[in-house]
Design an enzyme around this catalytic site. Structure first.
Site, PDB file in Angstrom:
ATOM      1  CD  GLU A 135      -2.802  -1.337   2.344  1.00  0.00           C
ATOM      2  OE1 GLU A 135      -2.227  -1.723   3.384  1.00  0.00           O
ATOM      3  OE2 GLU A 135      -4.019  -1.109   2.289  1.00  0.00           O
ATOM      4  CD  GLU A 155      -3.483  -6.385   3.607  1.00  0.00           C
ATOM      5  OE1 GLU A 155      -3.528  -7.135   2.611  1.00  0.00           O
ATOM      6  OE2 GLU A 155      -2.919  -5.272   3.593  1.00  0.00           O
TER       7      GLU A 155
HETATM    8  C1  3H9 Z   1      -1.367  -5.197   6.998  1.00  0.00           C
HETATM    9  O1  3H9 Z   1      -0.379  -4.835   6.452  1.00  0.00           O
HETATM   10  C2  3H9 Z   1      -2.588  -4.379   7.155  1.00  0.00           C
HETATM   11  C3  3H9 Z   1      -2.524  -3.139   6.338  1.00  0.00           C
HETATM   12  O2  3H9 Z   1      -3.357  -3.211   5.246  1.00  0.00           O
HETATM   13  C4  3H9 Z   1      -2.880  -1.971   7.191  1.00  0.00           C
HETATM   14  C5  3H9 Z   1      -1.817  -0.932   7.118  1.00  0.00           C
HETATM   15  C6  3H9 Z   1      -2.000   0.194   8.064  1.00  0.00           C
HETATM   16  N1  3H9 Z   1       4.379  -7.591  11.696  1.00  0.00           N
HETATM   17  O3  3H9 Z   1       7.525 -15.509   9.003  1.00  0.00           O
HETATM   18  P1  3H9 Z   1       8.915 -15.339   9.525  1.00  0.00           P
HETATM   19  C7  3H9 Z   1       7.855 -11.283  12.227  1.00  0.00           C
HETATM   20  S1  3H9 Z   1      -1.484  -6.741   7.692  1.00  0.00           S
HETATM   21  C8  3H9 Z   1       5.056  -7.971  12.786  1.00  0.00           C
HETATM   22  O4  3H9 Z   1       9.449 -16.380  10.427  1.00  0.00           O
HETATM   23  P2  3H9 Z   1       9.949 -15.622   6.849  1.00  0.00           P
HETATM   24  C9  3H9 Z   1       7.483 -12.698  12.627  1.00  0.00           C
HETATM   25  O5  3H9 Z   1       6.565 -12.710  13.700  1.00  0.00           O
HETATM   26  C10 3H9 Z   1       0.107  -7.450   7.445  1.00  0.00           C
HETATM   27  N2  3H9 Z   1       5.930  -8.986  12.781  1.00  0.00           N
HETATM   28  O6  3H9 Z   1       9.976 -15.101   8.340  1.00  0.00           O
HETATM   29  C11 3H9 Z   1       8.839 -13.258  12.993  1.00  0.00           C
HETATM   30  O7  3H9 Z   1       9.157 -12.785  14.281  1.00  0.00           O
HETATM   31  P3  3H9 Z   1       9.963 -13.694  15.319  1.00  0.00           P
HETATM   32  C12 3H9 Z   1       0.265  -7.921   6.063  1.00  0.00           C
HETATM   33  C13 3H9 Z   1       6.103  -9.633  11.633  1.00  0.00           C
HETATM   34  O8  3H9 Z   1      11.193 -15.165   6.222  1.00  0.00           O
HETATM   35  C14 3H9 Z   1       9.773 -12.574  12.010  1.00  0.00           C
HETATM   36  O9  3H9 Z   1       9.077 -11.418  11.537  1.00  0.00           O
HETATM   37  N3  3H9 Z   1       1.507  -8.665   5.955  1.00  0.00           N
HETATM   38  C15 3H9 Z   1       5.419  -9.288  10.469  1.00  0.00           C
HETATM   39  O10 3H9 Z   1       9.595 -17.071   6.802  1.00  0.00           O
HETATM   40  C16 3H9 Z   1      10.144 -13.420  10.820  1.00  0.00           C
HETATM   41  O11 3H9 Z   1       8.944 -13.925  10.231  1.00  0.00           O
HETATM   42  C17 3H9 Z   1       1.567  -9.963   6.183  1.00  0.00           C
HETATM   43  O12 3H9 Z   1       0.584 -10.625   6.444  1.00  0.00           O
HETATM   44  C18 3H9 Z   1       4.531  -8.201  10.532  1.00  0.00           C
HETATM   45  N4  3H9 Z   1       3.859  -7.774   9.449  1.00  0.00           N
HETATM   46  O13 3H9 Z   1       8.718 -14.883   6.170  1.00  0.00           O
HETATM   47  C19 3H9 Z   1       2.930 -10.591   6.067  1.00  0.00           C
HETATM   48  N5  3H9 Z   1       5.790 -10.129   9.480  1.00  0.00           N
HETATM   49  O14 3H9 Z   1      11.293 -13.926  14.670  1.00  0.00           O
HETATM   50  C20 3H9 Z   1       3.185 -11.476   7.231  1.00  0.00           C
HETATM   51  C21 3H9 Z   1       6.691 -10.959  10.010  1.00  0.00           C
HETATM   52  O15 3H9 Z   1       9.994 -12.861  16.537  1.00  0.00           O
HETATM   53  N6  3H9 Z   1       4.527 -12.023   7.230  1.00  0.00           N
HETATM   54  N7  3H9 Z   1       6.891 -10.661  11.306  1.00  0.00           N
HETATM   55  O16 3H9 Z   1       9.164 -14.941  15.459  1.00  0.00           O
HETATM   56  C22 3H9 Z   1       4.903 -13.017   6.420  1.00  0.00           C
HETATM   57  O17 3H9 Z   1       4.159 -13.507   5.587  1.00  0.00           O
HETATM   58  C23 3H9 Z   1       6.282 -13.557   6.611  1.00  0.00           C
HETATM   59  O18 3H9 Z   1       6.704 -13.221   7.903  1.00  0.00           O
HETATM   60  C24 3H9 Z   1       7.330 -13.013   5.591  1.00  0.00           C
HETATM   61  C25 3H9 Z   1       8.734 -13.512   6.018  1.00  0.00           C
HETATM   62  C26 3H9 Z   1       6.985 -13.566   4.212  1.00  0.00           C
HETATM   63  C27 3H9 Z   1       7.342 -11.517   5.566  1.00  0.00           C
END
Ligand code: 3H9
Length: 741
Positions: A135, A155
């Site tokens: 976004e 999301e």
């Molecule tokens: C959103 O954006 C709403 C908007 O529309 C509104 C905007 C205002 N936040 O998965 P991993 C942490 S909703 C906080 O093991 P990978 C995760 O907890 C969001 N923390 O790594 C972990 O922490 P820890 C939309 C986050 O390489 C560490 O990062 N976005 C977030 O296998 C490593 O994560 C998503 O839904 C976050 N957004 O995969 C994406 N993301 O080491 C969600 C990650 O302490 N994330 N962490 O356990 C993912 O899909 C995967 O984490 C990603 C990396 C592909 C990024």
């Protein structure tokens, strides 16, 4: 070009210091440096540059600086470390979901200020630009990305919809059909698709910052009007085209995202992009966002997100624990499990040696692997070239030649203790001292297997789920002697295979199957008591389970549980109610799908069809046992089965065979088809209320006998008015239980 040179001369003359200049706001995760009149705005908020309030503040300050400084002609926004911005900070969203008024960074103003800047802003993406990250990127005038970058609006997987104007900008860039597909599926797209769809302007090679700044200079030089996404209407559908697109989108949501609310809701917000002016569309998005984020589904899905990540936090395993780097794997047993594990490894780029006792068994295993890959090609998942590459990684052989080169050996022969011990001892003789020796078992005692090896510290259970190349769960079974290094390696391997590794203790059935037995047998008692397998399965699938338990039993093979019943001597306690029908079906050779009949019968299409013979058998056996049959409501069926699962889960947790209730939930979500939007059995129990669950379990105990004895932990938490989540928090850092005797 001439104009650019003149401008550079003027600027350097004024400042006296052309080139590099660093401005880092104190303690901000966002920094601004200038490079030859281009501002490089770097977001550095590890691990994934999530958009917390500090990041948004820092971005706002940086944008103000770009606007203010006449020496800056263009700006690039980039992420430090491994990724661009992976979204809003989900911790903040979690607070919002549970009722806090804060948690969603205010994005409208910063995004508008970026878009309104009279200087080109280029978003430079690598890693993932997800959710709020995409976004943010869409508010830039231009977007460039490295070839392996991915972009998406995931999301809906958290039970919410984009909340920073993504539903209004995305269709303006990529068109409504593509926007619906991306937002409903939540799946990211690769840079090449993004370029074709119009989401990005260029794919750049080499150093991203350098390439993006060069592009920014080029755009500043071009001096053409800066494109604002919010003003674009050229890709939005006409009023005539729109209804069919929305209908298709809603059908897609109902069909592919069964029971989920957000994928349907996101179509409502996308509709607003085509029917309302931009600002009003944003308002509509906000309303839908807030309804979703406060929903039970969002609470459960956000919980599940963190539960999955939390599973890798294991006492004794730290960042400093030395994990063996695994690049080559040897597998013993080319049957269903061994073959599936070989495919999972080859898919992850690992080299595999696959062995079996005879050439015939090996050939049969390889033929199945090839057949499975052919299906993947037919379904468009892999190209023939990708399959060739994977098959080339699998070297099939009889004997243990070359096993001394393997970093990890996985024994995957069938569940027979004597055979597994014999193999463990043989592998001990060939494996390198630091090689991890894993046994793929669903129930057997790891310590007994490890005792057959001279180096039990390197022995671990890896319980893969069938089909192993598809199912995400791996239970990592820690034996009494398993070292932390071995566990760390197993966790790393699970991640490398794209799976979720959950460390569990060594008890019969480990965590998942131990809990499944009471669930499965309660379902069988229900049919003896008057329900039909079809009614039970329908109640469970309506509850949200991916499959009913009788369909699962037919798919796994009734002989599997039959063997376990004998091996573990189940139902041997005096007075225990023993299931009547499953043994009888096995004795009739009705082993499930593979036999064409089990609880159901199956035609060529493998569709389960209720079988009158089975119903007659159930009635006959039940009446022979003096059971008075009656009908059951779906709610009763769900309580009798799901509460059996929860009660056993509480026991497993109390006995310390699972580290956390959240781990149990991860196991059930990723290995047993429990609906993610209910968060898992333990989270579901919390939401129902542990007191309510306990009261019902206690009533079943009174009516149905000792198999329903309430788990002491369930009783305790219910009386104290606490939840499993609170229990997890109070026990953070606890070790697994002592191994089984
Ligand atoms: C959103 O954006 C709403 C908007 O529309 C509104 C905007 C205002 N936040 O998965 P991993 C942490 S909703 C906080 O093991 P990978 C995760 O907890 C969001 N923390 O790594 C972990 O922490 P820890 C939309 C986050 O390489 C560490 O990062 N976005 C977030 O296998 C490593 O994560 C998503 O839904 C976050 N957004 O995969 C994406 N993301 O080491 C969600 C990650 O302490 N994330 N962490 O356990 C993912 O899909 C995967 O984490 C990603 C990396 C592909 C990024």
């Amino acid at each position: 070009m001439e104009k650019w040179k003149k401008w550079k001369k003027w600027k350097s003359g004024r400042s006296g210091a052309p080139g590099y200049d660093v401005r880092v706001p104190q303690k901000s995760p966002v920094s601004l440096t200038t490079h030859d009149h281009v501002a490089l705005i770097t977001i550095d908020n590890p691990p994934v540059n999530a958009l917390g309030p500090e990041v948004v503040d820092g971005l706002s300050q940086a944008i103000a600086e770009v606007a203010r400084d006449p020496g800056i002609r263009a700006a690039v926004v980039i992420g430090a470390g491994r990724t661009f911005v992976a979204g809003a900070d989900i911790k903040g969203l979690e607070q919002l979901a549970w009722g806090s008024e804060t948690g969603l960074p205010e994005m409208h103003d910063p995004l508008q200020r970026i878009e309104d800047l009279p200087k080109p802003v280029v978003m430079a993406m690598h890693g993932t630009a997800l959710g709020g990250g995409l976004e943010l990127a869409m508010a830039g005038h231009y977007r460039v990305a490295v070839p392996d970058a991915q972009m998406g609006q995931p999301e809906v997987n958290l039970g919410i919809i984009p909340g920073a104007e993504g539903t209004q900008r995305l269709p303006r860039l990529v068109g409504m059909d593509k926007a619906i597909e991306m937002c409903v599926s939540g799946k990211p797209i690769k840079a090449r698709d993004a370029l074709a769809a119009g989401l990005i302007d260029r794919i750049v090679e080499g150093d991203l910052a350098t390439a993006a700044m060069a592009f920014a200079r080029e755009m500043a030089e071009a001096a053409r009007p800066l494109p604002k996404t919010r003003d674009r209407i050229d890709r939005l559908p006409s009023r005539e085209q729109l209804p069919a697109m929305l209908q298709a989108g809603r059908e897609l949501a109902r069909k592919t995202r069964r029971n989920l609310e957000a994928p349907l809701a996101v179509v409502d917000a996308l509709e607003a992009a085509a029917t309302l002016p931009f600002d009003e569309g944003c308002q509509k998005e906000r309303e839908v966002f807030f309804t979703c984020v406060r929903s039970d589904q969002a609470k459960a899905l956000i919980y599940a997100f963190f539960a999955e990540r939390g599973a890798s936090r294991v006492p004794g395993v730290t960042k400093d624990t030395r994990a063996t780097t695994v690049s080559s794997v040897a597998i013993v047993g080319a049957g269903t499990m061994g073959g599936g594990i070989a495919m999972a490894c080859a898919n992850a780029g690992l080299n595999v040696r696959l062995t079996d006792a005879t050439q015939g068994a090996l050939d049969a295993g390889l033929a199945t692997i090839k057949k499975n890959y052919d299906v993947s090609v037919a379904r468009g998942r892999f190209t023939p070239a990708m399959v060739d590459e994977r098959l080339a990684r699998i070297q099939a052989q009889v004997g243990y030649g070359g096993f001394d080169k393997a970093d990890l050996i996985i024994e995957a022969v069938f569940e027979n203790m004597a055979l597994k011990k014999e193999i463990a001892s043989a592998l001990d003789a060939v494996a390198r001292p630091d090689c991890i020796v894993a046994t793929n078992t669903s129930t057997l005692n790891i310590d007994e297997i490890a005792a057959a090896a001279r180096r039990p510290a390197t022995v671990v259970g890896l319980h893969f789920f069938s089909p192993a190349n598809v199912m995400r769960l791996v239970e990592i079974v820690r034996g009494a002697a398993t070292s932390s290094e071995t566990i760390a390696t197993a966790l790393t391997v699970a991640k490398r295979l794209g799976k979720v590794g959950v460390v569990v203790g060594n008890c019969p059935g480990f965590v998942g199957n131990r809990m499944m037995f009471p669930y499965m047998y309660e379902a069988q008692f229900l049919v003896e008591d008057g329900a039909t397998p079809e009614q039970v399965d329908r109640a469970l699938t309506d509850f949200g389970m991916a499959m009913g338990i009788f369909a699962v039993d037919d798919m796994a093979g009734l002989d599997v549980a039959w063997r376990v019943r004998k091996e573990l001597n189940q139902f041997s306690e005096p007075g225990a109610r023993k299931p009547l029908v499953s043994d009888a079906l096995c004795e009739m050779g009705r082993f499930g799908q593979k036999a064409g009949k089990g609880w159901y019968q199956y035609g060529a299409d493998r569709k389960a069809v209720p079988d009158a013979d089975v119903l007659a058998l159930i009635e006959r056996l039940a009446s022979g046992a003096g059971i008075t049959r009656r009908s059951f409501t779906a709610a009763e069926i769900v309580e009798r089965t799901i509460y059996a699962l929860i009660n056993e889960g509480a026991r497993v947790l109390d006995e310390g065979y699972a580290l956390r209730a959240a781990d149990i939930d991860v196991i059930y979500l990723s290995g047993y088809g429990f609906p993610a939007w209910r968060g898992g059995p333990m989270f579901y129990a919390d939401r129902v209320g542990l007191n309510t669950v306990y009261e019902r379990v206690a009533a079943f105990h009174r009516d149905l006998g000792d198999r329903w004895t309430p788990a002491p932990l369930l009783e305790r938490l219910a009386r104290e008015g606490r939840t499993f989540q609170e229990f997890d928090r109070s026990r953070a850092g606890s070790e697994l239980a002592a191994p089984r005797a």
